[in-house]
Design a protein around this motif. Structure first.
Motif, PDB file in Angstrom:
ATOM      1  N   ARG A 192       0.950  -1.185   0.022  1.00 46.07           N
ATOM      2  CA  ARG A 192      -0.008   0.007  -0.016  1.00 46.07           C
ATOM      3  C   ARG A 192       0.793   1.159  -0.067  1.00 46.07           C
ATOM      4  O   ARG A 192       0.495   2.184  -0.760  1.00 46.07           O
ATOM      5  N   PRO A 209      -6.658   8.726  -8.573  1.00 45.84           N
ATOM      6  CA  PRO A 209      -5.685   7.805  -9.672  1.00 45.84           C
ATOM      7  C   PRO A 209      -6.651   7.496 -10.966  1.00 45.84           C
ATOM      8  O   PRO A 209      -7.515   7.010 -10.703  1.00 45.84           O
ATOM      9  N   ILE A 213      -5.324   1.545 -10.412  1.00 44.80           N
ATOM     10  CA  ILE A 213      -6.678   1.462 -10.039  1.00 44.80           C
ATOM     11  C   ILE A 213      -6.694   0.685  -8.861  1.00 44.80           C
ATOM     12  O   ILE A 213      -6.206  -0.534  -8.925  1.00 44.80           O
ATOM     13  N   THR A 214      -7.240   1.047  -7.625  1.00 46.09           N
ATOM     14  CA  THR A 214      -7.477   0.094  -6.449  1.00 46.09           C
ATOM     15  C   THR A 214      -8.592  -0.865  -6.698  1.00 46.09           C
ATOM     16  O   THR A 214      -9.662  -0.321  -6.829  1.00 46.09           O
ATOM     17  N   PRO A 216     -10.729  -2.722  -4.524  1.00 46.51           N
ATOM     18  CA  PRO A 216     -10.924  -2.758  -2.817  1.00 46.51           C
ATOM     19  C   PRO A 216     -10.925  -4.336  -2.509  1.00 46.51           C
ATOM     20  O   PRO A 216     -11.805  -5.065  -3.173  1.00 46.51           O
ATOM     21  N   GLY A 217     -10.094  -4.640  -1.681  1.00 45.34           N
ATOM     22  CA  GLY A 217     -10.057  -5.998  -1.144  1.00 45.34           C
ATOM     23  C   GLY A 217      -9.441  -7.080  -2.132  1.00 45.34           C
ATOM     24  O   GLY A 217      -9.107  -8.129  -1.633  1.00 45.34           O
ATOM     25  N   TYR A 220      -4.560  -4.639  -7.268  1.00 45.25           N
ATOM     26  CA  TYR A 220      -4.357  -3.451  -8.014  1.00 45.25           C
ATOM     27  C   TYR A 220      -4.549  -3.517  -9.587  1.00 45.25           C
ATOM     28  O   TYR A 220      -4.202  -4.856  -9.984  1.00 45.25           O
TER      29      TYR A 220
ATOM     30  N   ARG B 378      -9.113  -4.901   7.651  1.00 46.46           N
ATOM     31  CA  ARG B 378      -7.613  -4.763   7.140  1.00 46.46           C
ATOM     32  C   ARG B 378      -7.039  -3.591   7.272  1.00 46.46           C
ATOM     33  O   ARG B 378      -7.969  -2.345   7.305  1.00 46.46           O
ATOM     34  N   GLU B 417     -12.637  -2.328   4.308  1.00 45.97           N
ATOM     35  CA  GLU B 417     -12.687  -1.546   3.245  1.00 45.97           C
ATOM     36  C   GLU B 417     -13.785  -1.461   2.549  1.00 45.97           C
ATOM     37  O   GLU B 417     -14.430  -0.190   2.045  1.00 45.97           O
TER      38      GLU B 417
END
Lengths: 226, 533
Positions: A192, A209, A213-214, A216-217, A220, B378, B417
């Motif tokens: 991260r 960004p 791109i993230t 989630p969980g 990337y 997390r 998240e």
């Protein structure tokens, strides 16, 4: 190009068929996991769209059975809340996933990326994504024509993301590729931090960004900016 | 009319006659019967005899009056030690011994001087009075001590069960306390929903040696009368009804036959008091539970109505829009320009997105409500999270000016998240919905040493003071927001997610206009019961 659709919902299959045929793909459809497995080995599809929640076999089991014998690209169809299932499927060899409900453009992009990745073409030494140019032969990264200074880890991370352009990479995958097997795969914290550094160096607006791109969980994904 | 009040023996049939089940009187016999205390009378006799021997030797040194006075000693002693009747006995025995051995003619009950008769009478009166006073004083002391023990026991139990809310814990507390007080096995039997008697709680060590007798249980439960097993006045096994004024709430069983631990009348009195308190507690919890269920039912009734209203409206609107658009698109009779077609297609897309949002929120609500919510916590990067939310909302945000300010080097925030992003998406889409197009939105994160605050500020219609709390209630729609479509679910879900993380969402009016929604989350959240492994 033939694409196998494994989904128990006739409406979804119909929409997928129309979408894919409009793009020039041929389609084979299976309503159950068992049928899907048969077609996966007899119809020689170039790509498989697999619904992860099937009535008979578990989608994960179908994926495992396919992976035992074949390297064909598999894209998982899943729903939003199941990010742990997504990670599991990716770790078990799925190429990517799309989240229901999905748009045609998103699905087509995923299929193209998966097909390109499996075509085994040697990744080009120069990759251009938005304003960023990466020359992996000369280990040079430029943004808007200006050289960007990266630390070795940032460079390795960028290289891994760029050579899988458009594909999602899980935290575990990135940690293993960049830090090697010695790293604790559950410790995504380092990752991260480095992604944050990388974004500051190559994104126009690191708070929004466009390139990295993230998911989630999950992990990337490096994409072309919209 | 048939006799309903069968005794346990009758209820159990002739075979049970040999078992010593006895209905116990509610009023315990306080005083032991006179003849029962044979040891006391024997001791009194020995004492008087001893005193006589002691006085016999130096009898020439004493006047008769001195001797008579000394005979009051056994009277006093036995009054204090054994009560009234042994004291009387001592007095009578004393007079007889005094007359026989010390009053001339000696060794005879005949009296030479009639004045001695007066002395005897005075002696008897004094002895009786002293005995009466001493024994009543002693009885009062014992009574006070007994009351104190009962009170202490009741106080101990009431303190243990005062705060307890559910029946099981009340049962455990009672059983534990009674078991500890008397050192015997205890079990509490309460009726279940169908009225069957089910053993609810029992002491774990030592366990009740034998299974409880169901017929006796039933009998005690139906008649509200205590039943004992064992010696007539000292039963070893008690089945006590838990009885408030007119209702029997259950049965408390204690003791075990064969352990040779009979209950004394005093213990039985304490047990009766404890049972009274236990009955009140059981009744309290039962009624509280019933009241809570009733309130819940009413609340869920209200919510169901609101949900149905809101759902039928919120789902029908987009469906209507989609059907209209598709009708126009698929009808060859209607000539449509490319522009019109595009318009209709984007109508369909917007409607579908609206339905999808509604489904996501409904599912979120259901999961929050049903306790199925599992937090998958997390360490997360705050600026990354905000980036993801903005990315997800890019189409809704359109070309609005958006500023994001997140401090550098924030420590990772330990949250779920995906859920937190849903909360942020809800707040952000709320801000978009209630502010004019093209008005700016500011997102900022502010860190303090114990919590993180994410603020989303819009320049919209603002919020009334009385709505500040209410907008986080399910299905609540502010009066001034009636013309904006919505279900009143989004912010409630937000609040639910924030609370699951030990935080909260607040809304405050911003000056000169607009609203600030603040999501405040602790860096070190308290544990949440639905923690994913």
């Amino acid at each position: 190009m033939t694409i196998l659709i494994i989904d128990d919902e006739p409406q979804i299959r119909r929409v997928l068929r129309v979408m894919l045929q409009a793009q020039g793909y041929q389609t084979v459809e299976a309503a159950t996991g068992a049928d899907g497995l048969v077609f996966a080995f007899t119809a020689a599809p170039d790509c498989i769209l697999l619904d992860i929640s099937l009535p008979d076999l578990k989608g994960i089991d179908v994926l495992q059975s396919i992976r035992r014998q074949s390297d064909v690209p598999v894209i998982i169809l899943t729903i939003h809340e199941e990010e742990q299932q997504k990670v599991r499927a990716l770790d078990l060899g799925a190429d990517d996933y799309v989240t229901k409900p999905f748009g045609a453009r998103e699905l087509m992009a995923r299929i193209r990326v998966a097909l390109r990745h499996r075509a085994n073409t040697p990744s080009p030494s120069i990759v251009q994504v938005g304003p960023v140019t990466m020359d992996f032969e000369r280990r040079m990264v430029e943004r808007h024509g200006e050289a960007v200074r990266l630390t070795p880890i940032e460079y390795d991370l960028l290289r891994e993301l760029a050579s899988n352009l458009g594909r999602v990479l899980t935290h575990r995958h990135l940690l293993q590729q960049v830090w090697g097997d010695t790293t604790d795969a559950t410790d995504a914290h380092y990752l991260r931090i480095y992604i944050g550094h990388l974004r500051k160096k190559i994104e126009d607006d690191p708070a929004r960004p466009q390139l990295i791109i993230t998911e989630p969980g999950v992990g990337y994904r490096m994409t072309e900016p919209e | 009319m048939t006799r309903t009040a069968k005794t346990p023996e009758e209820a159990l049939g002739p075979r049970a006659q040999s078992l010593k089940w006895r209905v116990l009187r509610t009023r315990w016999r306080r005083q032991e019967p006179i003849w029962n205390n044979s040891f006391a009378y024997l001791a009194v006799t020995v004492m008087v005899a001893g005193l006589t021997v002691l006085l016999w030797i130096p009898r020439h040194l004493f006047e008769a009056v001195n001797i008579a006075l000394l005979y009051l000693l056994p009277v006093l002693f036995s009054a204090v030690r054994w009560g009234l009747y042994p004291a009387f006995y001592a007095a009578v025995l004393g007079v007889l011994a005094f007359d026989y051995f010390f009053i001339p003619p000696i060794f005879s009950y005949s009296v030479s001087d009639l004045r001695y008769l007066v002395s005897f009478a005075v002696f008897l009166v004094v002895a009786t009075l002293t005995a009466g006073l001493a024994s009543s004083l002693q009885r009062q002391t014992r009574e006070a001590q007994r009351r104190e023990r009962i009170t202490a026991s009741l106080y101990g139990l009431s303190r243990q069960i005062a705060m307890v809310q559910n029946l099981h814990d009340v049962g455990q507390a009672i059983v534990h306390h009674v078991g500890q007080t008397f050192g015997v096995p205890v079990a509490m039997v309460l009726p279940d929903a169908e009225g069957r008697l089910v053993e609810t709680s029992q002491t774990d060590s030592p366990p009740l040696g034998r299974p409880l007798n169901p017929s006796v249980l039933q009998w005690v439960y139906r008649h509200g009368t205590a039943v004992g097993y064992g010696g007539k006045h000292r039963p070893e096994l008690l089945y006590m009804p838990l009885k408030t004024e007119d209702t029997v709430h259950g049965v408390l069983c204690l003791g075990e036959y064969g352990l040779d631990q009979p209950f004394s009348p005093e213990q039985r009195q304490i047990i009766e008091s404890l049972c009274g308190l236990a009955a009140v507690s059981v009744a309290r919890v039962t009624y509280e539970t019933q009241a809570r269920i009733a309130a819940l039912t009413a609340e869920s009734e209200r919510l169901r109505t609101a949900l149905l209203d809101s759902l039928s409206h919120e789902l029908r609107t987009p469906v209507t829009a989609i059907m209209g658009a598709i009708g126009s698109l698929s009808d060859d009779q209607i000539p449509l320009s490319t522009e019109d077609q595009g318009e209709l297609v984007s109508t369909i897309r917007d409607s579908v997105m609206r339905m999808n949002r509604l489904i996501t929120n409904l599912l979120g609500m259901v999961r929050l409500e049903s306790g199925l919510l599992r937090l998958n916590r997390r360490p997360c990067d705050v600026s990354d999270m905000i980036g993801v939310v903005v990315h997800q909302m890019r189409e809704t945000l359109g070309s609005r000016p958006l500023s994001i300010s997140v401090p550098d080097n924030l420590p990772p925030l330990v949250v779920d998240e995906v859920l937190l992003e849903q909360a942020l998406v809800n707040v952000l889409s709320n801000a978009v919905k209630y502010s004019p197009n093209h008005s700016p939105i500011h997102i900022s994160a502010i860190a303090s040493h114990c919590s993180l605050r994410i603020e989303i500020r819009d320049f919209g219609m603002g919020i009334d003071r009385e709505d500040k709390e209410k907008i986080f209630e399910k299905f609540y729609r502010s009066a001034k927001a009636q013309n904006v479509p919505g279900t009143g679910l989004g912010l409630a879900i937000c609040q639910g997610i924030a609370q699951a993380h030990g935080g909260r969402v607040t809304a405050t009016p911003a000056s000169p206009q607009g609203t600030i929604f603040a999501l405040e989350l602790p860096w070190n959240p308290p544990p949440y019961e639905g923690e994913a492994p």
